[in-house]
Design a protein around this motif. Structure first.
Motif, PDB file in Angstrom:
ATOM      1  N   GLY A   1      -4.981  49.184  59.670  1.00  0.00           N
ATOM      2  CA  GLY A   1      -5.270  49.069  61.099  1.00  0.00           C
ATOM      3  C   GLY A   1      -6.751  49.264  61.349  1.00  0.00           C
ATOM      4  N   ASP A   2      -7.144  49.103  62.614  1.00  0.00           N
ATOM      5  CA  ASP A   2      -8.567  49.215  62.958  1.00  0.00           C
ATOM      6  C   ASP A   2      -9.145  50.597  62.670  1.00  0.00           C
ATOM      7  OD1 ASP A   2      -8.648  46.596  63.760  1.00  0.00           O
ATOM      8  OD2 ASP A   2      -8.415  47.034  65.911  1.00  0.00           O
ATOM      9  N   ASP A   3      -8.322  51.619  62.734  1.00  0.00           N
ATOM     10  CA  ASP A   3      -8.808  52.981  62.508  1.00  0.00           C
ATOM     11  C   ASP A   3      -8.595  53.464  61.071  1.00  0.00           C
ATOM     12  OD1 ASP A   3      -6.071  53.050  62.721  1.00  0.00           O
ATOM     13  OD2 ASP A   3      -6.018  54.904  63.896  1.00  0.00           O
ATOM     14  N   ASP A   4      -8.198  52.571  60.183  1.00  0.00           N
ATOM     15  CA  ASP A   4      -7.958  52.918  58.777  1.00  0.00           C
ATOM     16  C   ASP A   4      -9.281  52.822  58.000  1.00  0.00           C
ATOM     17  OD1 ASP A   4      -7.008  53.342  56.226  1.00  0.00           O
ATOM     18  OD2 ASP A   4      -5.930  51.427  56.084  1.00  0.00           O
ATOM     19  N   MET A   5     -10.042  53.926  58.044  1.00  0.00           N
ATOM     20  CA  MET A   5     -11.359  53.943  57.405  1.00  0.00           C
ATOM     21  C   MET A   5     -11.241  53.772  55.889  1.00  0.00           C
ATOM     22  SD  MET A   5     -14.561  53.942  57.865  1.00  0.00           S
ATOM     23  CE  MET A   5     -14.684  54.374  59.568  1.00  0.00           C
ATOM     24  N   VAL A   6     -10.252  54.393  55.293  1.00  0.00           N
ATOM     25  CA  VAL A   6     -10.050  54.251  53.843  1.00  0.00           C
ATOM     26  C   VAL A   6      -9.801  52.786  53.508  1.00  0.00           C
ATOM     27  CG1 VAL A   6      -8.560  54.870  51.892  1.00  0.00           C
ATOM     28  CG2 VAL A   6      -9.225  56.615  53.554  1.00  0.00           C
ATOM     29  N   GLY A   7      -8.980  52.124  54.319  1.00  0.00           N
ATOM     30  CA  GLY A   7      -8.692  50.712  54.085  1.00  0.00           C
ATOM     31  C   GLY A   7      -9.924  49.835  54.213  1.00  0.00           C
ATOM     32  N   HIS A   8     -10.758  50.111  55.203  1.00  0.00           N
ATOM     33  CA  HIS A   8     -11.989  49.320  55.377  1.00  0.00           C
ATOM     34  C   HIS A   8     -12.932  49.499  54.189  1.00  0.00           C
ATOM     35  CE1 HIS A   8     -11.285  47.693  59.368  1.00  0.00           C
ATOM     36  NE2 HIS A   8     -10.815  48.876  59.736  1.00  0.00           N
ATOM     37  N   VAL A   9     -13.039  50.730  53.722  1.00  0.00           N
ATOM     38  CA  VAL A   9     -13.898  50.972  52.553  1.00  0.00           C
ATOM     39  C   VAL A   9     -13.273  50.321  51.318  1.00  0.00           C
ATOM     40  CG1 VAL A   9     -14.883  52.756  51.045  1.00  0.00           C
ATOM     41  CG2 VAL A   9     -14.896  53.078  53.530  1.00  0.00           C
ATOM     42  N   ALA A  10     -11.951  50.394  51.190  1.00  0.00           N
ATOM     43  CA  ALA A  10     -11.270  49.751  50.056  1.00  0.00           C
ATOM     44  C   ALA A  10     -11.519  48.238  50.091  1.00  0.00           C
ATOM     45  CB  ALA A  10      -9.766  50.053  50.101  1.00  0.00           C
ATOM     46  N   TYR A  11     -11.485  47.637  51.271  1.00  0.00           N
ATOM     47  CA  TYR A  11     -11.745  46.198  51.390  1.00  0.00           C
ATOM     48  C   TYR A  11     -13.192  45.881  50.993  1.00  0.00           C
ATOM     49  CZ  TYR A  11     -11.781  41.442  53.198  1.00  0.00           C
ATOM     50  OH  TYR A  11     -11.885  40.075  53.312  1.00  0.00           O
ATOM     51  N   ALA A  12     -14.115  46.756  51.361  1.00  0.00           N
ATOM     52  CA  ALA A  12     -15.513  46.563  50.948  1.00  0.00           C
ATOM     53  C   ALA A  12     -15.628  46.638  49.425  1.00  0.00           C
ATOM     54  CB  ALA A  12     -16.411  47.599  51.615  1.00  0.00           C
ATOM     55  N   LEU A  13     -14.877  47.544  48.810  1.00  0.00           N
ATOM     56  CA  LEU A  13     -14.893  47.641  47.342  1.00  0.00           C
ATOM     57  C   LEU A  13     -14.310  46.381  46.705  1.00  0.00           C
ATOM     58  CD1 LEU A  13     -13.795  51.380  46.996  1.00  0.00           C
ATOM     59  CD2 LEU A  13     -16.094  50.429  46.665  1.00  0.00           C
ATOM     60  N   TYR A  14     -13.238  45.857  47.312  1.00  0.00           N
ATOM     61  CA  TYR A  14     -12.664  44.582  46.831  1.00  0.00           C
ATOM     62  C   TYR A  14     -13.723  43.484  46.922  1.00  0.00           C
ATOM     63  CZ  TYR A  14     -10.618  39.998  47.691  1.00  0.00           C
ATOM     64  OH  TYR A  14     -10.369  38.654  47.684  1.00  0.00           O
ATOM     65  N   LYS A  15     -14.438  43.419  48.058  1.00  0.00           N
ATOM     66  CA  LYS A  15     -15.480  42.395  48.225  1.00  0.00           C
ATOM     67  C   LYS A  15     -16.595  42.578  47.197  1.00  0.00           C
ATOM     68  CE  LYS A  15     -14.554  39.637  51.656  1.00  0.00           C
ATOM     69  NZ  LYS A  15     -14.491  38.207  51.442  1.00  0.00           N
TER      70      LYS A  15
END
Length: 160
Positions: free
Chosen positions: A14-28
């Motif tokens: 979700g929009d407030d899932d900071m761990v997920g956003h950082v994980a997506y940056a790591l994937y990128k």
């Protein structure tokens, strides 16, 4: 392109899932490293199938869990650094404030001198009260005679 959105959805809750956003940056980061490695090693960009294989491998549960775990660790380190810096800043501020307050306060010798004078004045006031009470009981003339060692004798014809 649908696979990329699948990756975002598998990593970010979700929009407030900071761990997920950082994980997506790591994937990128890994995706860009994969593309650069293909350019360096094979002197070409990866084909659509190669890129799709990379994306599919990145979406395996084990890999998404690894991205999230790495993101959690990165955020934990970041949080510790931010807290450490904030604490250091607060310590510097409080030390500076303490130094200012201490510079405004009295010196140790001055405090001792002020307390000594106050205590001597208190003893003096108590002594005056004692003299006044004793003087009213025996009379101030008799008190003066006692203090200075004189003997008072009554005049002829007066009684004491």
């Amino acid at each position: 392109m649908a696979a990329t959105h699948l990756t975002y959805a598998s990593l970010v809750g979700g929009d407030d899932d900071m761990v997920g956003h950082v994980a997506y940056a790591l994937y990128k980061r890994d995706k860009l490293a994969f593309i650069e490695k293909m350019n360096t090693d094979m002197d070409r960009n990866p084909s659509g199938e190669e890129l799709s294989a990379f994306i599919m491998a990145s979406n395996l549960q084990l890999r998404t869990d690894a991205y999230r775990s790495e993101a959690e660790q990165a955020l934990q380190v970041f949080s510790q650094e931010v807290l450490s810096e904030a604490m250091s800043e607060l310590e510097r501020k409080y030390e500076k404030d303490l130094a200012v307050e201490l510079s405004k306060s009295r010196s140790w010798l001055r405090a001792i001198a002020e307390n000594l004078v106050a205590n001597l004045l208190a003893v003096g006031v108590l002594a005056l009260i004692a003299v006044a009470v004793y003087g009213t009981r025996i009379g101030f003339v008799n008190l003066a005679a006692d203090v200075f060692g004189y003997e008072l004798t009554p005049k002829a014809g007066t009684t004491r």
